[in-house]
Design an enzyme around this catalytic site. Structure first.
Site, short mmCIF file in Angstrom:
data_model
loop_
_atom_site.label_atom_id
_atom_site.label_comp_id
_atom_site.label_asym_id
_atom_site.label_seq_id
_atom_site.Cartn_x
_atom_site.Cartn_y
_atom_site.Cartn_z
N GLY A 292 -0.68 -2.68 -3.91
CA GLY A 292 -1.67 -3.62 -4.41
C GLY A 292 -2.91 -2.90 -4.88
O GLY A 292 -3.21 -1.79 -4.40
N GLN B 117 -11.55 -1.71 -7.28
CA GLN B 117 -11.20 -0.33 -6.90
C GLN B 117 -11.19 0.63 -8.09
O GLN B 117 -11.24 1.84 -7.88
CB GLN B 117 -9.82 -0.30 -6.23
CG GLN B 117 -9.80 -1.01 -4.88
CD GLN B 117 -8.39 -1.04 -4.32
OE1 GLN B 117 -7.62 -1.92 -4.66
NE2 GLN B 117 -8.04 -0.07 -3.50
N CYS C 26 -5.09 1.33 2.43
CA CYS C 26 -5.77 0.98 1.19
C CYS C 26 -5.87 2.23 0.33
O CYS C 26 -6.19 3.31 0.86
CB CYS C 26 -7.17 0.46 1.51
SG CYS C 26 -8.15 0.02 0.06
N LEU C 27 -5.62 2.10 -0.95
CA LEU C 27 -5.73 3.27 -1.85
C LEU C 27 -7.16 3.81 -1.87
O LEU C 27 -7.34 4.99 -2.19
CB LEU C 27 -5.26 2.89 -3.26
CG LEU C 27 -3.75 2.72 -3.40
CD1 LEU C 27 -3.40 2.11 -4.75
CD2 LEU C 27 -3.05 4.07 -3.23
N HIS D 158 -5.57 -8.99 1.33
CA HIS D 158 -6.28 -7.71 1.29
C HIS D 158 -6.96 -7.49 -0.08
O HIS D 158 -8.14 -7.12 -0.14
CB HIS D 158 -5.27 -6.59 1.59
CG HIS D 158 -5.80 -5.20 1.45
ND1 HIS D 158 -5.95 -4.33 2.52
CD2 HIS D 158 -6.20 -4.49 0.35
CE1 HIS D 158 -6.43 -3.19 2.09
NE2 HIS D 158 -6.59 -3.26 0.76
N HIS E 81 -11.21 -7.35 -1.63
CA HIS E 81 -11.88 -6.35 -2.49
C HIS E 81 -12.80 -7.04 -3.50
O HIS E 81 -13.87 -6.52 -3.81
CB HIS E 81 -10.84 -5.53 -3.26
CG HIS E 81 -10.24 -4.40 -2.49
ND1 HIS E 81 -10.99 -3.35 -2.00
CD2 HIS E 81 -8.96 -4.12 -2.14
CE1 HIS E 81 -10.19 -2.48 -1.38
NE2 HIS E 81 -8.95 -2.93 -1.45
C1 QAP Z 1 -2.96 -3.01 0.52
O1 QAP Z 1 -2.54 -0.77 -0.06
C2 QAP Z 1 -2.08 -3.23 1.73
O2 QAP Z 1 -3.60 5.66 2.79
C3 QAP Z 1 -2.39 -2.10 -0.52
O3 QAP Z 1 -2.68 7.85 1.56
C4 QAP Z 1 -1.52 -2.15 2.43
O4 QAP Z 1 -1.16 0.08 -1.59
C5 QAP Z 1 -1.84 -4.48 2.16
C6 QAP Z 1 -1.79 4.05 0.07
C7 QAP Z 1 -0.72 -2.39 3.53
C8 QAP Z 1 -1.03 -4.71 3.25
C9 QAP Z 1 -0.45 -3.67 3.94
C10 QAP Z 1 -2.57 4.23 1.18
C11 QAP Z 1 -1.30 5.18 -0.57
C12 QAP Z 1 -1.50 2.72 -0.48
C13 QAP Z 1 -2.84 5.50 1.68
C14 QAP Z 1 -1.87 0.27 -0.62
C15 QAP Z 1 -2.35 6.62 1.03
C16 QAP Z 1 -1.57 6.46 -0.09
C17 QAP Z 1 -2.10 1.59 -0.03
CO CO Z 2 -7.31 -1.94 -0.69
#
Ligand code: QAP
Ligand code: CO
Length: 167
Positions: free
Chosen positions: A46, A51, A91-92, A133, A137
């Site tokens: 997501g 962001q 989170c990215l 989530h 943002h």
């Molecule tokens: C939000 O997050 C989300 O730490 C989206 O090193 C995540 O795409 C909602 C990511 C989980 C619900 C559950 C995170 C990639 C990606 C990192 C993501 C990373 C590389 C996160």
């Molecule tokens: Co995020």
């Protein structure tokens, strides 16, 4: 298409409250496509316009195994459904950190789609959590805001250090 730069916590621009999109025009469609490309490349499930430093109410999500089920929501309005649930979130914009957060089981979303049509639908599971989530943002809110001050401070200090050395 183009890859966009993703802001990282604690960048203050992540605290900006996004403004509604007036018209879903070619520029909005191009942004959606660039956000999807950026999310897939990351890779993530997501991404919110906030962001990528665009302060308009647009989110994209794809929680499918095959990365072939993109959803884009413009001006999303949420109603939460069901009971609170705890899920592990990342989170990215907070790379490398995953922590439990309380969300709701489901959501009803009213939004505009990529074509500017009004849509309304209900989602559950990971897609629902991801939509909750990403909508945070758009209000300048991050998942770390739900953690203890101690955990949030630790995460902030580690990321600030990484950003200083450019790791
Ligand atoms: C939000 O997050 C989300 O730490 C989206 O090193 C995540 O795409 C909602 C990511 C989980 C619900 C559950 C995170 C990639 C990606 C990192 C993501 C990373 C590389 C996160
Ligand atoms: Co995020």
């Amino acid at each position: 298409m183009a890859l966009l730069n993703i802001l990282e916590y604690p960048d203050p621009r992540l605290r900006t409250v996004a403004k509604p999109v007036n018209v879903v025009d070619e520029a909005v469609r191009r942004l959606i496509d660039d956000m999807l490309e950026t999310m897939y490349e990351a890779p993530g499930i997501g991404l919110a316009a906030t962001q990528v430093n665009v302060h308009r109410r647009i989110i994209v999500v794809d929680v499918s195994e095959n990365r072939d089920d993109p959803h884009a929501f413009v001006n999303p309005a949420l109603t939460t459904l069901g009971d609170p649930i705890e899920t592990e979130e990342g989170c990215l914009s907070v790379p490398g950190f995953y922590e439990p957060v309380t969300r709701f089981e489901g959501v009803r979303v009213r939004a505009l789609d990529r074509e500017g049509n009004s849509v309304e639908a209900e989602y559950d599971g990971l897609l629902s959590v991801c939509i909750q989530h990403e909508c945070d943002h758009l209000e300048g809110k991050l998942f770390v805001d739900y953690l203890s001050n101690l955990k949030r401070t630790r995460i902030r200090k580690k990321l600030e250090k990484q950003q200083r050395v450019g790791a």
